[in-house]
Scaffold this motif. Structure first.
Motif, PDB file in Angstrom:
ATOM      1  N   ILE A 271      37.513 -18.194 -21.551  1.00 61.39           N
ATOM      2  CA  ILE A 271      36.663 -17.090 -21.104  1.00 61.39           C
ATOM      3  C   ILE A 271      37.538 -15.856 -20.903  1.00 61.39           C
ATOM      4  CG2 ILE A 271      35.053 -16.288 -19.334  1.00 61.39           C
ATOM      5  CD1 ILE A 271      34.429 -19.217 -18.728  1.00 61.39           C
ATOM      6  N   ALA A 272      37.129 -14.740 -21.503  1.00 64.28           N
ATOM      7  CA  ALA A 272      37.929 -13.519 -21.425  1.00 64.28           C
ATOM      8  C   ALA A 272      37.910 -12.954 -20.000  1.00 64.28           C
ATOM      9  CB  ALA A 272      37.387 -12.476 -22.400  1.00 64.28           C
ATOM     10  N   VAL A 273      39.063 -12.437 -19.586  1.00 66.64           N
ATOM     11  CA  VAL A 273      39.199 -11.842 -18.259  1.00 66.64           C
ATOM     12  C   VAL A 273      39.713 -10.415 -18.421  1.00 66.64           C
ATOM     13  CG1 VAL A 273      40.276 -11.993 -15.990  1.00 66.64           C
ATOM     14  CG2 VAL A 273      39.703 -14.082 -17.227  1.00 66.64           C
ATOM     15  N   THR A 308      30.731 -15.339 -20.515  1.00 67.49           N
ATOM     16  CA  THR A 308      31.624 -15.039 -21.637  1.00 67.49           C
ATOM     17  C   THR A 308      32.734 -14.077 -21.251  1.00 67.49           C
ATOM     18  OG1 THR A 308      30.177 -13.242 -22.356  1.00 67.49           O
ATOM     19  CG2 THR A 308      29.785 -15.424 -23.310  1.00 67.49           C
ATOM     20  N   THR A 309      32.510 -13.334 -20.167  1.00 66.43           N
ATOM     21  CA  THR A 309      33.504 -12.358 -19.715  1.00 66.43           C
ATOM     22  C   THR A 309      33.531 -12.320 -18.189  1.00 66.43           C
ATOM     23  OG1 THR A 309      33.101 -10.982 -21.660  1.00 66.43           O
ATOM     24  CG2 THR A 309      34.271  -9.956 -19.823  1.00 66.43           C
ATOM     25  N   VAL A 310      34.731 -12.196 -17.658  1.00 68.44           N
ATOM     26  CA  VAL A 310      34.914 -12.059 -16.214  1.00 68.44           C
ATOM     27  C   VAL A 310      35.772 -10.817 -15.975  1.00 68.44           C
ATOM     28  CG1 VAL A 310      35.904 -13.063 -14.129  1.00 68.44           C
ATOM     29  CG2 VAL A 310      34.718 -14.521 -15.771  1.00 68.44           C
ATOM     30  N   GLY A 318      39.154   2.630   1.763  1.00 69.52           N
ATOM     31  CA  GLY A 318      39.490   3.006   3.132  1.00 69.52           C
ATOM     32  C   GLY A 318      40.566   2.091   3.679  1.00 69.52           C
ATOM     33  N   PRO A 319      40.332   1.487   4.837  1.00 72.90           N
ATOM     34  CA  PRO A 319      41.349   0.607   5.425  1.00 72.90           C
ATOM     35  C   PRO A 319      41.314  -0.811   4.864  1.00 72.90           C
ATOM     36  CG  PRO A 319      39.483   0.779   6.910  1.00 72.90           C
ATOM     37  CD  PRO A 319      39.175   1.673   5.741  1.00 72.90           C
ATOM     38  N   HIS A 320      40.474  -1.060   3.858  1.00 76.68           N
ATOM     39  CA  HIS A 320      40.297  -2.411   3.346  1.00 76.68           C
ATOM     40  C   HIS A 320      40.867  -2.553   1.933  1.00 76.68           C
ATOM     41  CE1 HIS A 320      37.335  -2.516   6.623  1.00 76.68           C
ATOM     42  NE2 HIS A 320      37.567  -3.811   6.638  1.00 76.68           N
ATOM     43  N   LEU A 321      41.292  -3.766   1.638  1.00 78.57           N
ATOM     44  CA  LEU A 321      41.676  -4.168   0.293  1.00 78.57           C
ATOM     45  C   LEU A 321      40.554  -5.048  -0.241  1.00 78.57           C
ATOM     46  CD1 LEU A 321      43.992  -4.125  -1.817  1.00 78.57           C
ATOM     47  CD2 LEU A 321      44.834  -6.229  -0.776  1.00 78.57           C
ATOM     48  N   VAL A 322      40.043  -4.701  -1.426  1.00 73.18           N
ATOM     49  CA  VAL A 322      38.841  -5.360  -1.938  1.00 73.18           C
ATOM     50  C   VAL A 322      39.177  -6.083  -3.234  1.00 73.18           C
ATOM     51  CG1 VAL A 322      36.455  -5.066  -2.678  1.00 73.18           C
ATOM     52  CG2 VAL A 322      37.396  -3.582  -0.893  1.00 73.18           C
ATOM     53  N   LEU A 323      38.921  -7.380  -3.261  1.00 77.55           N
ATOM     54  CA  LEU A 323      39.047  -8.201  -4.465  1.00 77.55           C
ATOM     55  C   LEU A 323      37.649  -8.528  -4.954  1.00 77.55           C
ATOM     56  CD1 LEU A 323      40.768  -9.957  -6.438  1.00 77.55           C
ATOM     57  CD2 LEU A 323      40.485 -11.833  -4.801  1.00 77.55           C
ATOM     58  N   THR A 324      37.358  -8.182  -6.202  1.00 75.64           N
ATOM     59  CA  THR A 324      36.023  -8.398  -6.762  1.00 75.64           C
ATOM     60  C   THR A 324      36.135  -9.206  -8.042  1.00 75.64           C
ATOM     61  OG1 THR A 324      35.340  -6.248  -5.887  1.00 75.64           O
ATOM     62  CG2 THR A 324      33.885  -7.287  -7.497  1.00 75.64           C
ATOM     63  N   VAL A 325      35.324 -10.256  -8.137  1.00 75.14           N
ATOM     64  CA  VAL A 325      35.263 -11.096  -9.339  1.00 75.14           C
ATOM     65  C   VAL A 325      33.825 -11.052  -9.837  1.00 75.14           C
ATOM     66  CG1 VAL A 325      35.666 -13.375 -10.308  1.00 75.14           C
ATOM     67  CG2 VAL A 325      37.074 -12.575  -8.395  1.00 75.14           C
ATOM     68  N   THR A 326      33.628 -10.501 -11.028  1.00 75.04           N
ATOM     69  CA  THR A 326      32.291 -10.314 -11.589  1.00 75.04           C
ATOM     70  C   THR A 326      32.214 -11.018 -12.932  1.00 75.04           C
ATOM     71  OG1 THR A 326      32.145  -8.143 -10.517  1.00 75.04           O
ATOM     72  CG2 THR A 326      30.559  -8.614 -12.269  1.00 75.04           C
TER      73      THR A 326
END
Length: 381
Positions: A271-273, A308-310, A318-326
């Motif tokens: 699966i492509a990333v 098929t894609t991630v 702001g003061p946060h670090l955000v990790l997003t997996v879609t």
């Protein structure tokens, strides 16, 4: 963690010797330009500079020599007296002030009598200087006092530096102990939430097995199957736990670690990333939890999403670090509360939510049937 008490004296001793050499060189250069006959100053300046250079060489080779103040101060005193014998004046004043400061570094405030002796010799030297140039009385008579001031300042600075080093080491040791305690607590939590629960169920089935063999062979067969299945599940969970513990490498840049994780997953699943990773260096516990969240999100995608894609992004909000997996997979209806996922046996999302909460942040899941899924973990940066 203990601190070597020779660290501060050795460091300041080198500074004093460098300062004495620089002051002597400056004073000698000035005197060479102003004195009618500068030749008598040259031997004294040469001895003073040689004494500073020799002291620096000894400290560079063996810093622990400061633990033996008597021979150090005796040798330095002999060299200082040699400077006085060769040429009373500005060069001796610099050498004596440096010797008094070195005594303060090595012996602390106990060096004040030594500094007083150098000050007395300074007044002897001042008498010779004033005999030749009485107009400089105020300037010349001020120099000997510098010996006592230099020794006092060096002793106070050495003690302050030693205390600072000890405090710094104590803080580092405390942080290391806290990190070790956090790591043990984290490992205990991981074992409790995975392998321990499975093994507990296996043990219950195993305890009931002997009695069932005699009275209920059919039940015994099912219990034996439960034991076998549970043991396999425990082995799988232990393997997953070990993989999770290895997923982060704290000595490497965090985005590079995430990129390697995604690359390995892409090669394994096909699966492509797509990656969009901002530069970030969160604390080690937060790094670990974010790595496990990414690991679990990718695992869920491979198992359930038919994607098929991630896309994996790491960004600052702001003061946060955000990790997003879609992903662009089949999606699913998200209940109003993630706790409701327990009834749907979606424990992976619940685990990710707990990891985000343990890091001081929160997990948000967005999905709809046919519209893909987005998992977003926001933690304090």
């Amino acid at each position: 963690m203990t601190v070597d008490r020779a660290v501060a004296p050795a460091a300041l001793g080198r500074a004093v010797l460098l300062g004495r050499g620089a002051a002597t060189l400056t004073a000698a250069g000035t005197a060479l330009r102003l004195a009618p006959d500068p030749r008598p100053l040259l031997p004294a300046a040469a001895v003073a500079l040689a004494a500073s250079a020799a002291g620096l060489a000894v400290l560079a080779r063996n810093p622990y020599v400061v633990r033996h103040p008597v021979p150090v101060l005796l040798l330095d005193a002999l060299l200082t007296l040699a400077v006085l014998a060769l040429g009373p004046g500005i060069v001796f004043f610099c050498a004596a002030a440096g010797a008094a400061a070195l005594a303060g570094v090595v012996a602390g405030l106990r060096a004040l009598p030594i500094a007083a002796a150098y000050a007395a010799l300074g007044y002897v030297s001042a008498a010779h200087v004033l005999a030749a140039a009485p107009a400089n009385a105020e300037f010349v008579l001020t120099f000997p006092i510098a010996c006592i001031l230099a020794a006092t300042a060096a002793a106070v600075a050495t003690d302050a530096l030693r205390r600072h080093v000890e405090l710094s080491v104590s803080v580092v040791a405390s942080a290391q102990r806290a990190a070790a305690a956090d790591e043990r607590a984290r490992l205990a939590r991981e074992l409790h939430d995975s392998v321990a629960k499975t093994l507990r169920g296996v043990s219950f089935a195993a305890l009931a097995l002997p009695q069932s063999l005699r009275r209920h062979p059919g039940l015994a067969e099912r219990l034996a199957d439960t034991v076998s299945t549970g043991a396999a599940a425990a082995a799988r969970e232990a393997r997953d736990l070990l993989d999770g513990l290895r997923c982060d490498e704290p000595t490497r840049a965090f985005p590079a670690v995430l990129a390697d994780m995604c690359g390995s997953w892409q090669r394994a699943t096909g699966i492509a990333v797509a990656l969009d990773l901002a530069s970030a260096d969160p604390p080690v516990p937060v790094r670990y939890e974010l790595c496990r969240i990414l690991q679990e999100a990718l695992r869920n995608t491979a198992r359930h999403a038919a994607a098929t894609t991630v896309t994996v992004t790491l960004s600052h909000a702001g003061p946060h670090l955000v990790l997003t997996v879609t992903d662009d997979g089949r999606g699913f209806p998200v209940p109003p509360s993630l706790v409701d996922l327990r009834t749907e046996h979606r424990y992976g999302i619940l685990g990710m939510s707990e990891r985000a909460r343990l890091s001081g942040g929160a997990l948000r899941v967005s999905s709809r049937p046919g519209g893909g899924t987005s998992v977003e973990a926001a933690v304090p940066a």
